[in-house]
Design a protein around this motif. Structure first.
Motif, short mmCIF file in Angstrom:
data_model
loop_
_atom_site.label_atom_id
_atom_site.label_comp_id
_atom_site.label_asym_id
_atom_site.label_seq_id
_atom_site.Cartn_x
_atom_site.Cartn_y
_atom_site.Cartn_z
N VAL A 110 0.84 -1.20 0.00
CA VAL A 110 0.00 0.00 0.00
C VAL A 110 0.88 1.25 0.00
O VAL A 110 0.60 2.24 -0.70
CB VAL A 110 -0.94 -0.01 1.22
CG1 VAL A 110 -1.71 1.31 1.31
CG2 VAL A 110 -1.92 -1.18 1.13
N ALA A 111 1.97 1.21 0.76
CA ALA A 111 2.90 2.36 0.79
C ALA A 111 3.55 2.57 -0.56
O ALA A 111 3.77 3.71 -0.99
CB ALA A 111 3.97 2.13 1.86
N PHE A 112 3.84 1.48 -1.26
CA PHE A 112 4.42 1.58 -2.60
C PHE A 112 3.47 2.34 -3.53
O PHE A 112 3.88 3.25 -4.25
CB PHE A 112 4.71 0.18 -3.14
CG PHE A 112 5.27 0.15 -4.53
CD1 PHE A 112 6.63 0.22 -4.75
CD2 PHE A 112 4.43 0.05 -5.63
CE1 PHE A 112 7.16 0.20 -6.03
CE2 PHE A 112 4.94 0.03 -6.92
CZ PHE A 112 6.31 0.11 -7.12
N ILE A 113 2.20 1.95 -3.50
CA ILE A 113 1.21 2.61 -4.35
C ILE A 113 1.05 4.07 -3.95
O ILE A 113 0.95 4.97 -4.80
CB ILE A 113 -0.14 1.87 -4.27
CG1 ILE A 113 0.02 0.42 -4.77
CG2 ILE A 113 -1.21 2.59 -5.06
CD1 ILE A 113 -1.21 -0.43 -4.57
N ALA A 114 1.08 4.33 -2.64
CA ALA A 114 0.93 5.71 -2.16
C ALA A 114 2.10 6.58 -2.61
O ALA A 114 1.92 7.72 -3.04
CB ALA A 114 0.82 5.73 -0.64
N VAL B 147 1.75 7.58 -6.17
CA VAL B 147 0.71 8.59 -6.41
C VAL B 147 1.13 9.95 -5.85
O VAL B 147 0.91 10.99 -6.49
CB VAL B 147 -0.63 8.14 -5.78
CG1 VAL B 147 -1.67 9.25 -5.88
CG2 VAL B 147 -1.12 6.87 -6.45
N ILE B 148 1.75 9.97 -4.68
CA ILE B 148 2.02 11.23 -3.98
C ILE B 148 3.24 11.94 -4.53
O ILE B 148 3.19 13.14 -4.85
CB ILE B 148 2.20 10.96 -2.47
CG1 ILE B 148 0.89 10.43 -1.87
CG2 ILE B 148 2.65 12.22 -1.75
CD1 ILE B 148 1.02 9.99 -0.43
N PHE B 149 4.36 11.21 -4.65
CA PHE B 149 5.61 11.86 -5.04
C PHE B 149 5.70 12.00 -6.55
O PHE B 149 5.29 11.12 -7.30
CB PHE B 149 6.81 11.06 -4.52
CG PHE B 149 6.85 10.96 -3.03
CD1 PHE B 149 6.74 12.09 -2.23
CD2 PHE B 149 6.98 9.73 -2.41
CE1 PHE B 149 6.77 11.99 -0.86
CE2 PHE B 149 7.02 9.61 -1.04
CZ PHE B 149 6.91 10.76 -0.26
N LYS B 150 6.28 13.11 -6.97
CA LYS B 150 6.44 13.39 -8.39
C LYS B 150 7.91 13.27 -8.79
O LYS B 150 8.79 13.63 -8.01
CB LYS B 150 5.95 14.81 -8.71
CG LYS B 150 4.52 15.08 -8.28
CD LYS B 150 3.54 14.14 -8.98
CE LYS B 150 2.10 14.42 -8.55
NZ LYS B 150 1.16 13.46 -9.18
N SER C 251 14.20 20.47 -5.75
CA SER C 251 14.55 20.21 -4.35
C SER C 251 13.36 19.71 -3.56
O SER C 251 13.51 18.97 -2.58
CB SER C 251 15.12 21.48 -3.71
OG SER C 251 14.16 22.54 -3.79
N ALA C 252 12.16 20.12 -3.94
CA ALA C 252 10.96 19.68 -3.22
C ALA C 252 10.71 18.19 -3.40
O ALA C 252 9.98 17.59 -2.62
CB ALA C 252 9.75 20.47 -3.70
N ASN C 253 11.30 17.61 -4.42
CA ASN C 253 11.08 16.20 -4.69
C ASN C 253 12.25 15.33 -4.27
O ASN C 253 12.34 14.16 -4.65
CB ASN C 253 10.82 15.98 -6.19
CG ASN C 253 9.55 16.67 -6.65
OD1 ASN C 253 8.58 16.73 -5.91
ND2 ASN C 253 9.57 17.20 -7.86
N LYS D 239 12.64 11.50 -3.77
CA LYS D 239 11.66 10.93 -2.84
C LYS D 239 10.89 9.78 -3.49
O LYS D 239 10.60 8.78 -2.84
CB LYS D 239 10.68 12.01 -2.39
CG LYS D 239 11.28 13.09 -1.50
CD LYS D 239 10.23 14.10 -1.09
CE LYS D 239 10.82 15.18 -0.20
NZ LYS D 239 9.81 16.19 0.20
N LEU D 240 10.60 9.93 -4.77
CA LEU D 240 9.86 8.88 -5.47
C LEU D 240 10.67 7.59 -5.53
O LEU D 240 10.19 6.53 -5.14
CB LEU D 240 9.51 9.35 -6.89
CG LEU D 240 8.83 8.31 -7.79
CD1 LEU D 240 7.48 7.91 -7.22
CD2 LEU D 240 8.67 8.85 -9.20
#
Length: 355
Positions: free
Chosen positions: A68-72, A75-78, A83-85, A97-98
């Motif tokens: 579930v965390a993998f899917i999240a 979806v969440i990280f781009k 720097s935000a990523n 982060k992705l």
């Protein structure tokens, strides 16, 4: 007396755990069989078994949560270099982060499944030892003959050999069917067309310094120096910069005219200034090491060595082709410019490689 005369056999009773006879030179010794089975705690303590069951279930639940965390994360990280990523991970540094989230969650998910299966097998599955006596795996002549007879009978009844129309059309259908996969693969992306053969270099395009971004004059290149260049229409801010620089990067060297051994290479240069591809023809690493006295350049990845004074031919290492050369001259202002594309496709050889 032979050695076989000194060998004896002892047949062990089944109750004693024997499973045959062991013959040795000068006598026989008893097959010790299997040691007495020692039950695990989970075999005799139901509370321990229940606890092990919960532990196995916990591993599997952890795997589900990680999935579930993998899917999240997906979806969440781009994706992207912003720097935000990114997140700082010691001692690696800034990491996407992705990528970090996908890697950690997928690793935990797979590890948890494996850990749960191993714990299940070691604590709850049967661990009784069993011995299977070896036996021949080859079929008897009668069985083999029967198999062949059944095959011949089936072929005869199917009419495969007699009905040629059915046979040939079936073979044709099976041969054509894989073409559907080709169509699917074709839809995965655009065809490379001439992109593997040609680069962005065209006649009249000026060379600019890869570090300063300024046009390069022939007078700026000193004898024995190595300068890196790229096309004037290429910028580090371009979206496809990495893709283009992997093919368009050039290194410039200036040699004394009498040191140039290859006549064509000299004709493609300008007053001893020669331009060669910076991309190694082995696996595509960027070349950056130059030996001034020998005029050799060395690829840092696998030590392929090229002689720039002799048409950049390979003198050592796994590379299979010389470095392609870029024909150059100067414009009215003395700036170096290309006379066309490289003499051969850049980078590692592919298929039969067009020259």
């Amino acid at each position: 007396m032979t050695s076989q005369d000194n060998m004896s056999e002892e047949h062990l009773p089944e109750a004693a755990g024997g499973h045959g006879t062991v013959a040795v030179h000068g006598g026989a010794f008893a097959d010790p069989g299997l040691p007495p089975h020692e039950p695990r705690r989970t075999d005799i303590d139901e509370r321990a078994a229940k606890r092990a069951e919960r532990q196995v279930a916990l591993w599997f639940v952890l795997s589900m949560l990680a999935t579930v965390a993998f899917i999240a994360c997906y979806v969440i990280f781009k994706p992207g270099p912003q720097s935000a990523n990114t997140v700082y991970i010691w001692p690696i540094g800034d990491v996407s982060k992705l990528n970090f989230g996908l890697g950690i969650s997928l690793g935990v998910s797979l590890f948890s499944i494996g850990a749960g299966a191993v714990h299940w097998a070691r604590t709850l599955m049967s661990d009784e030892e069993h011995i299977s006596e070896r036996h021949p795996v080859e079929a008897t002549p009668a069985v083999r003959e029967q198999v062949f007879a059944d095959f011949r009978q089936g072929a005869k009844e199917s009419g495969f050999g007699r009905r040629k129309l059915i046979r040939n059309t079936m073979i044709g259908a099976m041969a054509v069917f894989p073409l559907s996969a080709v169509v699917l693969f074709r839809d995965l992306g655009p065809l490379p067309e001439k992109k593997l053969i040609h680069t962005a270099w065209v006649k009249g395009m000026r060379l600019k310094n890869m570090n300063t971004g300024e046009p390069i004059k022939a007078s700026d290149i000193e004898v024995g120096s190595l300068t890196f260049a790229m096309p004037e229409n290429l910028s580090e801010d371009d979206e496809d910069f990495q893709e283009r620089i992997a093919k368009d990067a050039v290194m410039l060297v200036r040699l004394q005219p009498e040191d140039i051994k290859d006549k064509r290479s000299a004709d493609w240069g300008y007053n001893g200034v020669l331009a060669f591809s910076k991309i190694c023809t082995h696996v595509g690493c960027p070349i950056s090491l130059y030996e001034q006295q020998t005029h050799h350049v060395l690829c840092p990845c696998h030590q392929s060595t090229f002689d720039l004074s002799d048409g950049a031919r390979v003198i050592f290492g796994p590379a299979g082709h010389p470095l392609p050369q870029l024909a150059i001259n100067v414009d009215g202002n003395g700036n170096l410019q290309a006379l066309g594309d490289f003499s051969a496709p850049v980078g590692p050889g592919f298929w039969e490689r067009s020259e």
